[in-house]
Design a protein around this motif. Sequence first.
Motif, mmCIF file in Angstrom:
data_model
loop_
_atom_site.group_PDB
_atom_site.id
_atom_site.type_symbol
_atom_site.label_atom_id
_atom_site.label_comp_id
_atom_site.label_asym_id
_atom_site.label_seq_id
_atom_site.Cartn_x
_atom_site.Cartn_y
_atom_site.Cartn_z
ATOM 1 N N TRP A 1 4.692 109.435 29.181
ATOM 2 C CA TRP A 1 5.534 110.609 29.451
ATOM 3 C C TRP A 1 6.666 110.736 28.425
ATOM 4 O O TRP A 1 7.027 111.841 28.031
ATOM 5 C CB TRP A 1 6.090 110.566 30.875
ATOM 6 C CG TRP A 1 5.085 111.107 31.837
ATOM 7 C CD1 TRP A 1 4.343 110.412 32.739
ATOM 8 C CD2 TRP A 1 4.657 112.467 31.936
ATOM 9 N NE1 TRP A 1 3.477 111.246 33.402
ATOM 10 C CE2 TRP A 1 3.650 112.528 32.924
ATOM 11 C CE3 TRP A 1 5.008 113.648 31.282
ATOM 12 C CZ2 TRP A 1 3.009 113.699 33.282
ATOM 13 C CZ3 TRP A 1 4.372 114.823 31.638
ATOM 14 C CH2 TRP A 1 3.382 114.846 32.629
ATOM 15 N N VAL A 2 7.207 109.567 28.021
ATOM 16 C CA VAL A 2 8.271 109.603 27.000
ATOM 17 C C VAL A 2 7.694 110.201 25.708
ATOM 18 O O VAL A 2 8.268 111.107 25.107
ATOM 19 C CB VAL A 2 8.842 108.192 26.749
ATOM 20 C CG1 VAL A 2 9.731 108.166 25.512
ATOM 21 C CG2 VAL A 2 9.619 107.710 27.966
ATOM 22 N N PHE A 3 6.508 109.700 25.323
ATOM 23 C CA PHE A 3 5.836 110.200 24.107
ATOM 24 C C PHE A 3 5.628 111.705 24.215
ATOM 25 O O PHE A 3 5.933 112.463 23.302
ATOM 26 C CB PHE A 3 4.462 109.519 23.961
ATOM 27 C CG PHE A 3 4.479 108.268 23.127
ATOM 28 C CD1 PHE A 3 5.419 107.275 23.351
ATOM 29 C CD2 PHE A 3 3.537 108.079 22.134
ATOM 30 C CE1 PHE A 3 5.419 106.122 22.599
ATOM 31 C CE2 PHE A 3 3.524 106.924 21.358
ATOM 32 C CZ PHE A 3 4.468 105.944 21.599
ATOM 33 N N LEU A 4 5.083 112.127 25.362
ATOM 34 C CA LEU A 4 4.738 113.550 25.511
ATOM 35 C C LEU A 4 5.987 114.426 25.532
ATOM 36 O O LEU A 4 5.994 115.504 24.938
ATOM 37 C CB LEU A 4 3.907 113.767 26.781
ATOM 38 C CG LEU A 4 2.438 113.385 26.651
ATOM 39 C CD1 LEU A 4 1.718 113.530 27.982
ATOM 40 C CD2 LEU A 4 1.728 114.240 25.596
ATOM 41 N N SER A 5 7.073 113.946 26.184
ATOM 42 C CA SER A 5 8.308 114.740 26.248
ATOM 43 C C SER A 5 8.885 114.923 24.853
ATOM 44 O O SER A 5 9.255 116.038 24.459
ATOM 45 C CB SER A 5 9.349 114.063 27.136
ATOM 46 O OG SER A 5 8.774 113.720 28.339
ATOM 47 N N VAL A 6 8.949 113.813 24.090
ATOM 48 C CA VAL A 6 9.473 113.906 22.718
ATOM 49 C C VAL A 6 8.582 114.844 21.902
ATOM 50 O O VAL A 6 9.068 115.682 21.140
ATOM 51 C CB VAL A 6 9.543 112.496 22.074
ATOM 52 C CG1 VAL A 6 9.934 112.593 20.609
ATOM 53 C CG2 VAL A 6 10.530 111.627 22.819
ATOM 54 N N ALA A 7 7.261 114.711 22.123
ATOM 55 C CA ALA A 7 6.329 115.544 21.363
ATOM 56 C C ALA A 7 6.515 117.025 21.680
ATOM 57 O O ALA A 7 6.491 117.860 20.784
ATOM 58 C CB ALA A 7 4.895 115.124 21.668
ATOM 59 N N VAL A 8 6.752 117.341 22.963
ATOM 60 C CA VAL A 8 6.937 118.752 23.337
ATOM 61 C C VAL A 8 8.191 119.313 22.666
ATOM 62 O O VAL A 8 8.173 120.418 22.105
ATOM 63 C CB VAL A 8 7.012 118.900 24.875
ATOM 64 C CG1 VAL A 8 7.555 120.269 25.271
ATOM 65 C CG2 VAL A 8 5.638 118.697 25.481
ATOM 66 N N VAL A 9 9.277 118.525 22.682
ATOM 67 C CA VAL A 9 10.522 118.981 22.036
ATOM 68 C C VAL A 9 10.269 119.201 20.542
ATOM 69 O O VAL A 9 10.671 120.220 19.964
ATOM 70 C CB VAL A 9 11.650 117.950 22.263
ATOM 71 C CG1 VAL A 9 12.884 118.311 21.452
ATOM 72 C CG2 VAL A 9 12.006 117.875 23.739
ATOM 73 N N LEU A 10 9.556 118.245 19.936
ATOM 74 C CA LEU A 10 9.273 118.374 18.497
ATOM 75 C C LEU A 10 8.352 119.558 18.209
ATOM 76 O O LEU A 10 8.521 120.249 17.207
ATOM 77 C CB LEU A 10 8.646 117.090 17.969
ATOM 78 C CG LEU A 10 9.662 115.980 17.680
ATOM 79 C CD1 LEU A 10 8.946 114.676 17.399
ATOM 80 C CD2 LEU A 10 10.547 116.346 16.503
ATOM 81 N N LEU A 11 7.399 119.803 19.112
ATOM 82 C CA LEU A 11 6.496 120.952 18.911
ATOM 83 C C LEU A 11 7.271 122.257 18.977
ATOM 84 O O LEU A 11 7.029 123.178 18.198
ATOM 85 C CB LEU A 11 5.403 120.963 19.977
ATOM 86 C CG LEU A 11 4.206 120.069 19.721
ATOM 87 C CD1 LEU A 11 3.254 120.096 20.900
ATOM 88 C CD2 LEU A 11 3.474 120.515 18.463
ATOM 89 N N LEU A 12 8.243 122.307 19.914
ATOM 90 C CA LEU A 12 9.076 123.506 20.009
ATOM 91 C C LEU A 12 9.864 123.706 18.718
ATOM 92 O O LEU A 12 9.938 124.810 18.179
ATOM 93 C CB LEU A 12 10.041 123.393 21.191
ATOM 94 C CG LEU A 12 9.443 123.734 22.550
ATOM 95 C CD1 LEU A 12 10.457 123.474 23.653
ATOM 96 C CD2 LEU A 12 9.021 125.199 22.581
ATOM 97 N N SER A 13 10.436 122.598 18.215
ATOM 98 C CA SER A 13 11.226 122.742 16.981
ATOM 99 C C SER A 13 10.310 123.100 15.803
ATOM 100 O O SER A 13 10.710 123.851 14.913
ATOM 101 C CB SER A 13 12.046 121.486 16.692
ATOM 102 O OG SER A 13 11.212 120.379 16.650
ATOM 103 N N ALA A 14 9.075 122.590 15.846
ATOM 104 C CA ALA A 14 8.126 122.957 14.778
ATOM 105 C C ALA A 14 7.817 124.447 14.832
ATOM 106 O O ALA A 14 7.780 125.119 13.797
ATOM 107 C CB ALA A 14 6.836 122.156 14.941
ATOM 108 N N SER A 15 7.654 124.974 16.047
ATOM 109 C CA SER A 15 7.381 126.419 16.184
ATOM 110 C C SER A 15 8.553 127.224 15.640
ATOM 111 O O SER A 15 8.358 128.216 14.935
ATOM 112 C CB SER A 15 7.194 126.798 17.654
ATOM 113 O OG SER A 15 6.090 126.157 18.157
ATOM 114 N N VAL A 16 9.766 126.780 15.968
ATOM 115 C CA VAL A 16 10.954 127.506 15.499
ATOM 116 C C VAL A 16 11.040 127.439 13.971
ATOM 117 O O VAL A 16 11.365 128.426 13.311
ATOM 118 C CB VAL A 16 12.232 126.945 16.156
ATOM 119 C CG1 VAL A 16 13.473 127.570 15.551
ATOM 120 C CG2 VAL A 16 12.197 127.201 17.650
ATOM 121 N N LEU A 17 10.707 126.268 13.420
ATOM 122 C CA LEU A 17 10.735 126.126 11.953
ATOM 123 C C LEU A 17 9.710 127.049 11.300
ATOM 124 O O LEU A 17 9.997 127.693 10.293
ATOM 125 C CB LEU A 17 10.426 124.681 11.574
ATOM 126 C CG LEU A 17 11.629 123.813 11.243
ATOM 127 C CD1 LEU A 17 11.178 122.387 10.981
ATOM 128 C CD2 LEU A 17 12.382 124.337 10.030
#
Lengths: 276, 297
Positions: B168-184
Amino acid sequence: MITFQNVTKTYKGSTVALRDCSIEIDKGEFVFLVGPSGSGKTTFIRLLLREEIPSSGRIWEAGKEIGHLSKWRIPYLRRNIGCVFQDFRLLPNKTVFENVAFALEVIGRPKHVIASQVPQVLDLVGLTKKSGNLPGELSGGEQQRVAVARAFVNRPLILLADEPTGNLDPTTSLGIMRLLDRINRTGTTVVVATHDAGMVDQMRRRVIELDHGDIVRDQARGMYGLDSAIAAAGAGSPTGTMVETATAPVAKAGAPAPTTGYADSRDRLGRRDVDS
Amino acid sequence: MPVSAGYVAREATTNLWRNRLMTAAAVLTVAVSLALVGSALLLKQGATKATVHWQNGVGVAVWVNGDASPAQFQAIGTQLAQNPLVKSCIARSQAYDFNEARQTVAADEFNATKQSDYPSSYRCVLQNPSDATAVVQQFTGKPGIFGTPSSPTAQIRTMESVIHILQWVFLSVAVVLLLSASVLILNTIRMAIFARRREVSVMKLVGATNWFIRLPFMAEGLIQGLLGSAVAVLVVLGLYWGIGLDTTKTAANQGNLIAQMSMGTWEVAATCILVGVVGIGVGVAGSALAVRRFLDV
């Protein structure tokens, strides 16, 4: 070819750019739109390009009512309209040939069509030898000729020009007007919005004069201002006939006739500039 | 008018190259976030495998008092053999348990004991590993039984919950990073639209269709997502082969956790496909939003 039926265009804040305009322009006509800044010339052009929609009234262009045209059909309408602007709007990183070819590329014309049509139109505007140059390497007049070539390469039914000579000296302007005249002789309807009095007086084509959104004059073989027309008539020169259209409110009730310059006229009516 | 794929690809790659710094940032963010997603998925699959493995090995050790008579020892054996939850049992003597303790108990602690201190035992394999707790309850406190029968179920549960939390820690960090990737990606496309606004206005003027104008920008986002997911797939494959999660290395890792977590090629391929799809999705979503928001056609 172009019909305005009781067209009114009002911008936010109740600024009226065009008021109840009705006009008809036939196929193959050459028309000058004249009037001071804020008179509605650019709005007229933008309505024809379907960049704006009328607040009321209807506009027909090449047999189609364009006011209610769905969004996806607009590009197809614009393929029948060439457009030239004061600032040329050329792509600085493309050569003359590429700039003209771009207009055909984006509408999906095959390469062999581009290869045959672009040189033809460059020949028409007299820029064959400069086809490999970038716009930055050309004079203002040459750049405007590239813009005209780009507007005409698709053989549009209508060619609109908004202040095409605004950035050019009188001699170069004359060259551009002659070019537009040549294009008009091919059967293309040409509408030119301009402040260039000398050019209008020299060309002696139909003149539609706008003043604060009203059509105040529609004259066959007209001149730029009423003053010059009267002066020319007084001198016995063949100015053609002054035609006031039935729908054109030539002068407002109680308002003095516009006998002076346009700046005076604007101040007198006290309306806002919506044209810039 | 159909939009030529060649034109879209050419325009998109030219723009990506012009805007390469932002492109690199977006691709790297997509790559890092998707690598985390891929790792979390591998961890989950490995944990599922290991849990099955552990559960198959889960048995119950029933300890019998060292002073129990042979008849008593035999009786307990019979009860176990007749228990429907028990598959089979092996009897272990005090000597066996003493020797086993030598391996598992700390030396000074072991030296303080003697063989007679150790219980003898039955090591049972159950019909169903999940019945371990029931068997333990049935034999606790019975005559001759030493203490409480033991089962590693609790340890497995702890292990599982640790892996679950990690996942869950991995997935939560990944979701936040995916969001920032989308914004980038969105920002990269916005910059591209801004840089080409003159070209776009000319396109509109000469009658280019909306899709003709939009598609190169959408393709830019797609390419960024693809590049990011390609890097992430390499990381996932590196993890798979690098730490020996592939079944071909199970023999070499025999007995350790990695061997128990090992999985087949198809499972890792599914993870890679998912990473690729998510990458493309992030790229397309970011660019679609930018085109919708900033490209006025």
